[in-house]
Design a protein around this motif. Structure first.
Motif, PDB file in Angstrom:
ATOM      1  N   THR A  88     -14.985  25.021  21.259  1.00 44.32           N
ATOM      2  CA  THR A  88     -15.928  24.195  20.496  1.00 44.32           C
ATOM      3  C   THR A  88     -15.399  22.780  20.344  1.00 44.32           C
ATOM      4  N   ILE A  89     -14.108  22.639  20.074  1.00 43.78           N
ATOM      5  CA  ILE A  89     -13.517  21.300  20.008  1.00 43.78           C
ATOM      6  C   ILE A  89     -13.667  20.605  21.354  1.00 43.78           C
ATOM      7  N   ARG A  90     -13.479  21.341  22.438  1.00 43.42           N
ATOM      8  CA  ARG A  90     -13.635  20.737  23.763  1.00 43.42           C
ATOM      9  C   ARG A  90     -15.067  20.252  23.975  1.00 43.42           C
ATOM     10  N   ARG A  91     -16.018  21.013  23.488  1.00 45.36           N
ATOM     11  CA  ARG A  91     -17.416  20.603  23.627  1.00 45.36           C
ATOM     12  C   ARG A  91     -17.676  19.309  22.848  1.00 45.36           C
ATOM     13  N   VAL A  92     -17.080  19.186  21.672  1.00 41.80           N
ATOM     14  CA  VAL A  92     -17.204  17.945  20.899  1.00 41.80           C
ATOM     15  C   VAL A  92     -16.547  16.793  21.655  1.00 41.80           C
ATOM     16  N   GLN A  93     -15.372  17.041  22.218  1.00 38.54           N
ATOM     17  CA  GLN A  93     -14.667  15.998  22.964  1.00 38.54           C
ATOM     18  C   GLN A  93     -15.513  15.487  24.130  1.00 38.54           C
ATOM     19  N   GLN A  94     -16.117  16.398  24.867  1.00 42.50           N
ATOM     20  CA  GLN A  94     -16.954  15.991  25.999  1.00 42.50           C
ATOM     21  C   GLN A  94     -18.170  15.206  25.531  1.00 42.50           C
ATOM     22  N   ARG A  95     -18.725  15.597  24.393  1.00 39.92           N
ATOM     23  CA  ARG A  95     -19.873  14.855  23.865  1.00 39.92           C
ATOM     24  C   ARG A  95     -19.467  13.441  23.460  1.00 39.92           C
ATOM     25  N   LEU A  96     -18.273  13.274  22.900  1.00 37.11           N
ATOM     26  CA  LEU A  96     -17.802  11.930  22.559  1.00 37.11           C
ATOM     27  C   LEU A  96     -17.741  11.057  23.808  1.00 37.11           C
ATOM     28  N   ASN A  97     -17.242  11.612  24.903  1.00 35.01           N
ATOM     29  CA  ASN A  97     -17.172  10.851  26.154  1.00 35.01           C
ATOM     30  C   ASN A  97     -18.566  10.514  26.682  1.00 35.01           C
ATOM     31  N   GLN A  98     -19.457  11.496  26.640  1.00 36.83           N
ATOM     32  CA  GLN A  98     -20.805  11.283  27.163  1.00 36.83           C
ATOM     33  C   GLN A  98     -21.565  10.235  26.354  1.00 36.83           C
ATOM     34  N   ASP A 122      -5.254  10.923  19.982  1.00 39.59           N
ATOM     35  CA  ASP A 122      -6.195  10.176  20.819  1.00 39.59           C
ATOM     36  C   ASP A 122      -7.638  10.575  20.528  1.00 39.59           C
ATOM     37  N   VAL A 123      -7.847  11.856  20.236  1.00 38.82           N
ATOM     38  CA  VAL A 123      -9.197  12.298  19.877  1.00 38.82           C
ATOM     39  C   VAL A 123      -9.606  11.664  18.557  1.00 38.82           C
ATOM     40  N   GLN A 124      -8.676  11.636  17.608  1.00 41.69           N
ATOM     41  CA  GLN A 124      -8.965  11.042  16.301  1.00 41.69           C
ATOM     42  C   GLN A 124      -9.393   9.585  16.437  1.00 41.69           C
ATOM     43  N   GLN A 125      -8.692   8.835  17.291  1.00 40.35           N
ATOM     44  CA  GLN A 125      -9.021   7.421  17.435  1.00 40.35           C
ATOM     45  C   GLN A 125     -10.410   7.240  18.040  1.00 40.35           C
ATOM     46  N   GLY A 126     -10.710   8.007  19.105  1.00 41.28           N
ATOM     47  CA  GLY A 126     -12.044   7.929  19.691  1.00 41.28           C
ATOM     48  C   GLY A 126     -13.117   8.398  18.728  1.00 41.28           C
ATOM     49  N   PHE A 127     -12.782   9.393  17.928  1.00 40.55           N
ATOM     50  CA  PHE A 127     -13.726   9.925  16.943  1.00 40.55           C
ATOM     51  C   PHE A 127     -14.060   8.862  15.895  1.00 40.55           C
ATOM     52  N   LEU A 128     -13.041   8.154  15.421  1.00 44.20           N
ATOM     53  CA  LEU A 128     -13.281   7.090  14.442  1.00 44.20           C
ATOM     54  C   LEU A 128     -14.120   5.962  15.040  1.00 44.20           C
ATOM     55  N   MET A 129     -13.882   5.637  16.302  1.00 45.62           N
ATOM     56  CA  MET A 129     -14.699   4.612  16.956  1.00 45.62           C
ATOM     57  C   MET A 129     -16.156   5.052  17.027  1.00 45.62           C
ATOM     58  N   SER A 130     -16.374   6.322  17.292  1.00 48.95           N
ATOM     59  CA  SER A 130     -17.736   6.847  17.363  1.00 48.95           C
ATOM     60  C   SER A 130     -18.426   6.725  16.010  1.00 48.95           C
ATOM     61  N   PHE A 180     -20.110  14.145  11.256  1.00 52.36           N
ATOM     62  CA  PHE A 180     -19.590  14.662   9.988  1.00 52.36           C
ATOM     63  C   PHE A 180     -19.250  16.139  10.123  1.00 52.36           C
ATOM     64  N   ARG A 181     -20.125  16.877  10.753  1.00 53.06           N
ATOM     65  CA  ARG A 181     -19.878  18.314  10.889  1.00 53.06           C
ATOM     66  C   ARG A 181     -18.748  18.588  11.883  1.00 53.06           C
ATOM     67  N   ALA A 182     -18.628  17.744  12.895  1.00 57.03           N
ATOM     68  CA  ALA A 182     -17.487  17.886  13.805  1.00 57.03           C
ATOM     69  C   ALA A 182     -16.179  17.650  13.048  1.00 57.03           C
ATOM     70  N   ALA A 183     -16.177  16.668  12.138  1.00 57.55           N
ATOM     71  CA  ALA A 183     -14.981  16.427  11.322  1.00 57.55           C
ATOM     72  C   ALA A 183     -14.664  17.650  10.474  1.00 57.55           C
ATOM     73  N   CYS A 184     -15.693  18.306   9.965  1.00 56.65           N
ATOM     74  CA  CYS A 184     -15.473  19.547   9.217  1.00 56.65           C
ATOM     75  C   CYS A 184     -14.824  20.597  10.116  1.00 56.65           C
ATOM     76  N   TYR A 185     -15.349  20.734  11.324  1.00 59.90           N
ATOM     77  CA  TYR A 185     -14.797  21.740  12.236  1.00 59.90           C
ATOM     78  C   TYR A 185     -13.348  21.417  12.584  1.00 59.90           C
ATOM     79  N   PHE A 186     -13.051  20.143  12.848  1.00 55.39           N
ATOM     80  CA  PHE A 186     -11.682  19.745  13.171  1.00 55.39           C
ATOM     81  C   PHE A 186     -10.712  20.126  12.057  1.00 55.39           C
ATOM     82  N   ASN A 187     -11.180  20.057  10.819  1.00 50.06           N
ATOM     83  CA  ASN A 187     -10.308  20.300   9.671  1.00 50.06           C
ATOM     84  C   ASN A 187     -10.310  21.752   9.210  1.00 50.06           C
TER      85      ASN A 187
END
Length: 708
Positions: A345-355, A378-386, A426-433
């Motif tokens: 699931t985290i990988r799916r979020v990561q791919q969506r961030l790239n897309q 690195d994921v955190q930094q891209g996530f914050l940019m998003s 927001f929900r992805a951040a919940c999942y990450f944590n």
């Protein structure tokens, strides 16, 4: 070191001619120069015979018999097998000439003046040209070399047979190990099995670019790592006309790749093709062993990388636009395959961030995030940019920092009812944590705008765990706690720590400000008069002053602790004894938890190599004094989590205010957190204070004193 060396008779029985000689113990050397104290030469069987994979020990023994027959056919090895010892893939060591003179190293002398055949043992691996060494064979090499050093006084030199003898390719795929410092050298730590294609890339890039201004050689050991991809990056820069080359894929390199506007399949520069092929091997994508050509296997590997990053290679415009990003990803250590232990699931979020944010929105400062299933720095930094994009920050100013603009956006747009992409984030951040939260966040709630009961319950549970208001909503404090280790630095807290003596007046001031526990240092390793002396140690009678002010005491221990060199088992043991001594001196009651500090951004490798041994020393030192006191850990989230889980620290004091530490980025709060240090400030002029959230039900601290 005790090892088993199988005598000649084990293989001699398969010799047809001269069997008695083959089975007999090796003859004593008649060479007056025989003195193998320089080291060893490494050989391999070489050649290739279909099916010669040495399936069992008999096959190995029969092949050694064949070696004997070949070596005695024309008497070129003085009437015997040329090697001192032979090693097989099953981990067996066979006696050849044994400890007597070897003949297989080629006549001549080394640059140091050693005779190749008289001052070195020769060790041959039963490996053909297309064989790759496994761990068993390499560990056997290591054990035999250690045995020769311990029992025969053999020196540290390790050479390949081909050393200054280019007429041979021997020892083939063992070349990366045939040198001092490799994984078969017992004077150095075991580093595992190398990859022959990574090794080929390392040798080629060093040989080709060693004279380029700025180029830094990478180690040639067959193991990928930052040094290897940095060297490949420098090679890429040189081919694109950048000079001098540097060890980073920065904006100039990105622009040069973009301006060249050629995917590998259209590339005419053979060196660039070799760089791309080498990078694919180092990235873990199976490729054509011939690195000189862009083959169908090369293309398939590149297309898999595009797909793993979240992109469809069939989209012509997309693949051209994303090529500079993919090229940069190739030349980094980020992983795009789901790695062992990674979360799909985290990988799916990561791919969506790239897309969404790299390909569609095109945030200028954003690189591809890894797609390995781990929430990392690195994921955190891209996530914050998003998130910055979704709360309305201008594309040109997005930087991935949790600064005033981001905080303002989260207090505004981010705290309103959410939908679409911001709701998803927001929900992805919940999942990450959710790694430390039970029950875990439900992956099904990521893709719906519905405020499900499971979502709200998880948010409330997270807020309770983090000790922030339990609103069940996406308020600013919750966003901050999800995104950065310090969280909302303006929230109230009842804990603090400082290096300043707590006098009665200071104790009263702390109590009036709402603090109920204060951390103080038990000792200081620097003597008064030293320029670095802080005077931070707890003063005689100070614990009573703290308690009389209505506060509790949080005992800390730190002798430096700001660099890796400060951590060893012996230092942990010694410091534990000192912490015990000072705790008794100040009257701290049995059962008190003393926090030992890791006051720098320790990486996982540091934790494994030195931090964990240090805390084992702490545990043993406290045990040696009767376990009167327990121990906790101060450090980043990652340090606290790992030391607690893997060594046994009772409580964690998290350095949350160091939100830029890699150990705080992408890591949740440890399960046993008791204090979260979220802000430092001047409480009064000249009196600095750290603002610590004290967890309900956590470490109670010291509330009474004892004598003796």
């Amino acid at each position: 070191m005790a090892i088993t060396i199988h005598p000649r008779a084990t293989w001699g029985r398969y010799v047809i001619t001269n069997r008695a000689h083959a089975e007999a113990p090796p003859e004593v050397s008649d060479n007056p120069d025989w003195d193998p104290r320089a080291g060893v030469f490494i050989h391999y069987r070489g050649g290739g015979i279909p099916g010669s994979d040495y399936p069992d020990e008999e096959a190995c023994q029969r092949d050694i018999a064949l070696v004997y027959t070949e070596h005695t056919f024309d008497d070129k090895f003085n009437g015997d097998i040329g090697y001192n010892f032979l090693i097989c893939r099953h981990g067996n060591i066979y006696e050849g000439r044994g400890y007597e003179r070897g003949e297989a190293n080629q006549r001549g002398v080394t640059p140091e003046g050693w005779l190749r055949n008289a001052n070195f043992f020769s060790i041959c691996a039963l490996m053909r040209a297309d064989h790759v060494a496994g761990e068993t064979l390499l560990r056997t090499f290591r054990a035999l070399i250690q045995h020769l050093r311990e029992t025969r006084g053999t020196g540290p030199a390790i050479y390949p047979h081909s050393f200054e003898y280019p007429e041979t390719a021997c020892p083939g795929n063992l070349h990366m190990y045939a040198k001092p410092g490799s994984t078969i050298d017992p004077n150095f730590p075991w580093t595992g099995v190398g990859d022959i294609y990574v090794y080929a890339a390392q040798r080629w890039v060093n040989e080709t670019y060693q004279d380029v201004p700025g180029y830094v050689r990478c180690p040639e050991h067959g193991r990928t790592g930052w040094s290897t991809v940095h060297s490949l990056t420098q090679a890429l820069q040189h081919e694109l006309g950048i000079s001098p080359v540097v060890q980073s894929f920065g904006s100039a390199t990105f622009t040069a790749v973009k301006n060249r506007n050629r995917l590998p399949a259209q590339e005419s520069n053979s060196n660039l093709i070799r760089i791309y092929n080498s990078a694919l091997w180092c990235k873990g994508y199976w490729n054509d062993p011939d690195l000189d050509d862009w083959t169908l296997e090369s293309q398939n590997s590149l297309e898999r990388l595009f797909g793993d990053a979240g992109f469809a290679y069939t989209d012509d415009a997309l693949r051209t636009r994303m090529w500079p990003h993919i090229c940069k990803a190739l030349l980094r250590m980020d992983q795009f395959k789901l790695v062992p232990g990674g979360d799909p699931t985290i990988r799916r979020v990561q791919q969506r961030l790239n897309q969404r944010y790299v390909a569609q929105v095109g945030i200028p400062a954003m690189s591809l995030v890894p797609c390995d299933g781990y929430y990392s720095r690195d994921v955190q930094q891209g996530f914050l940019m998003s998130i910055q994009h979704e709360i309305g920050i201008d594309l040109g100013t997005i930087n991935g920092n949790f600064g005033p603009g981001t905080q303002a956006g989260l207090r505004g747009r981010g705290s309103q009812p959410l939908s679409g992409d911001l709701r998803y984030l927001f929900r992805a951040a919940c999942y990450f944590n959710s790694l430390t939260q039970q029950p875990a966040y439900q992956a099904g709630d990521l893709d719906t705008d519905v405020e499900t009961a499971a979502h709200t319950a998880w948010v409330r549970a997270f807020q309770h765990f983090s000790q922030i208001p339990q609103t069940g909503t996406n308020d600013y404090t919750t966003w901050a706690q999800l995104l950065v280790s310090c969280g909302d630095t303006g929230r109230p807290a009842t804990g603090c720590d400082c290096i300043t003596e707590i006098t009665p007046a200071r104790g009263q001031a702390l109590y009036a400000a709402g603090y109920r526990i204060v951390g103080r240092y038990l000792d200081e390793h620097i003597a008064p008069g030293d320029p670095s002396y802080l005077g931070k140690a707890l003063k005689p009678g100070e614990p009573r002053t703290i308690l009389n002010a209505g506060l509790r005491l949080l005992p800390l221990f730190q002798w430096n602790g700001t660099a890796l060199a400060n951590f060893t088992y012996d230092k942990g043991y010694t410091q534990a004894l000192r912490a015990h001594e000072k705790s008794v001196e100040h009257g701290l009651p049995p059962g008190t938890c003393v926090y030992f500090a890791v006051d720098y951004d320790a990486l996982d490798a540091d934790i494994d190599s030195d931090i964990k041994p240090y805390f084992r020393g702490v545990a043993d030192g406290l045990a040696a004094t009767g376990n009167r006191y327990g121990y906790g850990v101060y450090g980043s989230r990652n340090v606290c989590t790992r030391v607690s889980r893997e060594v046994g620290a009772r409580w964690s004091l998290v350095s949350g205010m160091s939100w830029g530490f890699s150990g705080n980025l992408g890591f949740p709060l440890p399960e046993n957190w008791s204090f979260n240090q979220i802000r430092e400030f001047d409480f009064q002029p000249g009196w600095g204070l750290d603002h610590d959230v004290w967890r309900d039900g956590g470490d109670p601290g010291v509330s009474s004193l004892v004598s003796g």
